[in-house]
Design a protein around this motif. Sequence first.
Motif, short mmCIF file in Angstrom:
data_model
loop_
_atom_site.label_atom_id
_atom_site.label_comp_id
_atom_site.label_asym_id
_atom_site.label_seq_id
_atom_site.Cartn_x
_atom_site.Cartn_y
_atom_site.Cartn_z
N UNK A 167 0.85 -1.19 0.00
CA UNK A 167 0.00 0.00 0.00
C UNK A 167 0.89 1.24 0.00
N UNK A 168 0.61 2.13 -0.94
CA UNK A 168 1.42 3.34 -1.10
C UNK A 168 2.53 3.17 -2.12
N UNK A 169 2.71 1.97 -2.63
CA UNK A 169 3.75 1.70 -3.62
C UNK A 169 3.15 1.68 -5.02
N UNK A 170 3.99 1.93 -6.01
CA UNK A 170 3.54 1.82 -7.39
C UNK A 170 3.33 0.34 -7.73
N UNK A 171 2.61 0.10 -8.79
CA UNK A 171 2.39 -1.27 -9.26
C UNK A 171 3.74 -1.94 -9.52
N UNK A 172 4.67 -1.21 -10.12
CA UNK A 172 5.99 -1.77 -10.41
C UNK A 172 6.74 -2.13 -9.12
N UNK A 173 6.69 -1.25 -8.12
CA UNK A 173 7.35 -1.53 -6.85
C UNK A 173 6.73 -2.74 -6.17
N UNK A 174 5.40 -2.85 -6.22
CA UNK A 174 4.72 -4.00 -5.62
C UNK A 174 5.14 -5.29 -6.31
N UNK A 175 5.27 -5.26 -7.62
CA UNK A 175 5.71 -6.44 -8.37
C UNK A 175 7.14 -6.81 -7.99
N UNK A 176 7.99 -5.82 -7.79
CA UNK A 176 9.37 -6.08 -7.37
C UNK A 176 9.41 -6.71 -5.98
N UNK A 177 8.56 -6.21 -5.06
CA UNK A 177 8.50 -6.79 -3.72
C UNK A 177 8.01 -8.23 -3.78
N UNK A 178 7.05 -8.49 -4.65
CA UNK A 178 6.55 -9.86 -4.80
C UNK A 178 7.65 -10.78 -5.32
N UNK A 179 8.40 -10.32 -6.29
CA UNK A 179 9.51 -11.11 -6.82
C UNK A 179 10.55 -11.38 -5.72
N UNK A 180 10.85 -10.37 -4.92
CA UNK A 180 11.81 -10.53 -3.82
C UNK A 180 11.28 -11.53 -2.79
N UNK A 181 9.99 -11.44 -2.46
CA UNK A 181 9.40 -12.37 -1.49
C UNK A 181 9.53 -13.80 -2.01
N UNK A 182 9.22 -13.99 -3.28
CA UNK A 182 9.29 -15.34 -3.85
C UNK A 182 10.73 -15.84 -3.92
N UNK A 183 11.68 -14.95 -4.18
CA UNK A 183 13.09 -15.34 -4.14
C UNK A 183 13.48 -15.75 -2.72
N UNK A 184 12.97 -15.01 -1.73
CA UNK A 184 13.25 -15.34 -0.34
C UNK A 184 12.72 -16.73 -0.01
N UNK A 185 11.52 -17.03 -0.44
CA UNK A 185 10.92 -18.33 -0.16
C UNK A 185 11.71 -19.45 -0.85
N UNK A 186 12.28 -19.16 -2.01
CA UNK A 186 13.12 -20.15 -2.72
C UNK A 186 14.52 -20.23 -2.12
N UNK A 187 14.86 -19.30 -1.23
CA UNK A 187 16.18 -19.30 -0.62
C UNK A 187 17.24 -18.62 -1.46
N UNK A 188 16.83 -17.83 -2.46
CA UNK A 188 17.81 -17.21 -3.35
C UNK A 188 17.91 -15.69 -3.19
N UNK B 66 9.55 -10.45 5.82
CA UNK B 66 10.79 -11.22 5.86
C UNK B 66 10.80 -12.21 7.04
N UNK B 67 9.89 -12.03 7.97
CA UNK B 67 9.78 -12.98 9.08
C UNK B 67 9.38 -14.37 8.59
N UNK B 68 8.88 -14.47 7.38
CA UNK B 68 8.48 -15.76 6.81
C UNK B 68 9.63 -16.46 6.07
N UNK B 69 10.83 -15.96 6.21
CA UNK B 69 11.98 -16.51 5.50
C UNK B 69 12.17 -18.00 5.73
N UNK B 70 11.95 -18.48 6.93
CA UNK B 70 12.18 -19.89 7.24
C UNK B 70 11.11 -20.81 6.68
N UNK B 71 10.05 -20.25 6.11
CA UNK B 71 9.02 -21.07 5.47
C UNK B 71 9.63 -21.90 4.33
N UNK B 72 10.72 -21.41 3.76
CA UNK B 72 11.36 -22.15 2.67
C UNK B 72 11.80 -23.54 3.13
N UNK B 73 11.96 -23.74 4.43
CA UNK B 73 12.36 -25.04 4.97
C UNK B 73 11.16 -25.90 5.34
#
Length: 191
Positions: free
Chosen positions: A106-127, A140-147
């Motif tokens: 909320x408060x971010x551009x569509x592009x910024x939101x898409x970038x955050x989503x990509x980062x979240x998914x990279x975090x979940x993949x461990x990359x 980022x508290x969900x980082x260990x979900x990748x395990x």
Amino acid sequence: MPYSIGYRCRTAYCTEDVQQAVPVGEKNMDMKSLYAQILNEHNLNPTHKGVMEQPSMTLRGVNPSCGDNIYLQLKIENGVITDGVFNGSGCAVSQASVDMMLDDVIGKSVEEASELSELFQQMIKGSANEESLEKLDEAAALQNISHMPARVKCAVLGWHTMDEMLKGGADGVVSAKGENQHENCATTENM
């Protein structure tokens, strides 16, 4: 440690920021406890749970393996996500994750939101790069979900649903109203 500096925390465990609540160098157990408290806070007291009048778009996200079922609603004006809510039911991970996601976008551009989503998914993949995780704030508290493979779909449900919404817009601006069902949540193996 991704939360040692400049991280806001809204749990009862933290008074101001994680630097004060959990000093750098504390044991991993303290961080795991903090992550669990952040997840519980977002699950039990979600900021963004509700129904929006006149959203720009509504999309249903379903995770049949866990029974998670959300309706995500976003209001987008001039390419910026100005408001967002979700409704539905599911496990603590899915509900907390979508609430944290809305805090972030909320408060971010569509592009910024898409970038955050990509980062979240990279975090979940461990990359994901550890330093970049600060951009995800409490998500980022969900980082260990990748395990925990059984919980990956739960954690990414809201993020994937938002991605589908944002991809549905013309020229990066989502303005169409509609309701679709999104059931293609990926696991870490096929993300």
